[in-house]
Design an enzyme around this catalytic site. Structure first.
Site, mmCIF file in Angstrom:
data_model
loop_
_atom_site.group_PDB
_atom_site.id
_atom_site.type_symbol
_atom_site.label_atom_id
_atom_site.label_comp_id
_atom_site.label_asym_id
_atom_site.label_seq_id
_atom_site.Cartn_x
_atom_site.Cartn_y
_atom_site.Cartn_z
ATOM 1 N N ASP A 212 36.516 10.881 89.792
ATOM 2 C CA ASP A 212 37.879 10.648 90.275
ATOM 3 C C ASP A 212 38.575 11.918 90.750
ATOM 4 O O ASP A 212 39.620 11.849 91.387
ATOM 5 C CB ASP A 212 38.700 9.982 89.155
ATOM 6 C CG ASP A 212 40.070 9.513 89.607
ATOM 7 O OD1 ASP A 212 40.175 9.028 90.751
ATOM 8 O OD2 ASP A 212 41.034 9.638 88.832
ATOM 9 N N SER A 236 45.587 6.937 92.445
ATOM 10 C CA SER A 236 44.462 6.015 92.612
ATOM 11 C C SER A 236 44.934 4.581 92.371
ATOM 12 O O SER A 236 45.654 4.311 91.407
ATOM 13 C CB SER A 236 43.344 6.348 91.627
ATOM 14 O OG SER A 236 42.934 7.690 91.767
ATOM 15 N N GLN A 286 36.866 4.354 96.405
ATOM 16 C CA GLN A 286 38.220 4.358 95.850
ATOM 17 C C GLN A 286 39.247 4.204 96.950
ATOM 18 O O GLN A 286 39.095 4.766 98.034
ATOM 19 C CB GLN A 286 38.494 5.653 95.092
ATOM 20 C CG GLN A 286 39.855 5.685 94.401
ATOM 21 C CD GLN A 286 40.095 6.978 93.651
ATOM 22 O OE1 GLN A 286 40.761 7.877 94.151
ATOM 23 N NE2 GLN A 286 39.537 7.079 92.448
#
Length: 296
Positions: A212, A236, A286
């Site tokens: 991430d 996110s 993502q």
């Protein structure tokens, strides 16, 4: 109680992944409780919640079945001062696959909702994308400690000294303003700063953790932006990951990301992970919210 990563970042990572069992509590869910690693921001790092949710699910599955995919939505920002409770629903255990639904809670509110799938080892067709060519060796690139360690800026010092991963950027880091090419591409070598336990679950969860960090960077790079800009709000929204082959997170992993699209204050990125000898070990996708001051 939060974990302070300044003295031992990798030790904090391992402790964070070692969830308490919630005192054996179970209704329709298995309950686990996780501690949070402090960050310069008041919000929990999303990769931490992904890694802990993965570990919670792993605790409910036969050890012979490895996690091979997750699909998660970040619903609320997590508070670093509060513990996180994970509830795992045992959705299905089939002949070869198991499915788990995981919710992460703080103060009774869901901050993450995730589905994870597990599989017993099996033989079948094999192919993969090729690792990019002419990539510099990680040893030839500066670490974040070498790049930012002397700066008296809290965010920069956190990048340099509090992350449990050694990160060597192939493309230029985006923590400070830069004048590089505006390509929707990002590449970085990553590995844990110290050896991790041999438990393969920890290595898979650690890769989810590190996945991430840089997923929004190809979008920022494409538009000449950097993390340090005032008034920019990036978060996110969802995250998916597929583990294709096993690899240790304490050995060098090449992590590349590209962005095929950005629109409506959202950006999409696709990532690929390779071992140093070229095995493709994971794919990530993502979408993030990207609100810039000029569009407010």
């Amino acid at each position: 109680m939060t974990l302070d990563p300044t003295q031992d970042p990798v030790g904090s990572l391992i402790t964070m992944l070692d969830l308490a069992d919630g005192g054996g509590a179970r209704t329709t869910e298995d309950i686990f409780v996780g501690r949070t690693i402090t960050t310069p921001r008041a919000r929990v790092y999303g990769g931490q919640v992904l890694a802990q949710a993965s570990m919670a699910a792993m605790r409910t599955v036969d050890p012979g079945r490895a996690i091979h995919s997750l699909h998660a939505y970040f619903l609320r920002g997590g508070d670093i001062e509060l513990p996180i409770t994970f509830g795992v629903e045992r959705v299905r255990d089939g002949r070869s696959f198991s499915a788990r639904r995981i919710h992460a809670y703080q103060e009774g509110k869901t901050i993450l909702s995730m589905i994870a799938s597990f599989q017993e080892p099996a033989e079948g067709l094999e192919h993969q994308d090729e690792m990019p060519e002419n990539v510099p060796d990680p040893e030839s690139l500066p670490s974040l400690r070498e790049t930012f360690g002397a700066l008296d800026i809290p965010e920069a010092r956190a990048q340099a000294f509090e992350r449990p991963f050694d990160m060597r950027y192939i493309t230029e880091p985006l923590f400070l303003p830069w004048q590089g090419p505006q390509d929707a591409y990002n590449a970085v070598w990553v590995k844990a700063l110290a050896p991790l336990p041999d438990d393969p679950h920890i290595h898979r969860a650690a890769l989810a953790y590190v996945s991430d960090y840089t997923m929004m960077e190809p979008i920022l790079r494409r538009h000449g932006r950097s993390w340090g800009e005032r008034g920019m709000n990036v978060a996110s929204l969802d995250h998916a990951m597929w583990w294709h082959r096993f690899a240790r997170a304490d050995e060098w992993i090449l992590y590349t990301q590209s962005s095929p699209s950005a629109s409506s204050a959202r950006g999409l990125s696709i990532g690929k992970m390779f071992t140093r000898d070229g095995a493709m070990i994971a794919t990530t996708v993502q979408e993030g919210m990207m609100r810039l001051p000029e569009f407010h």
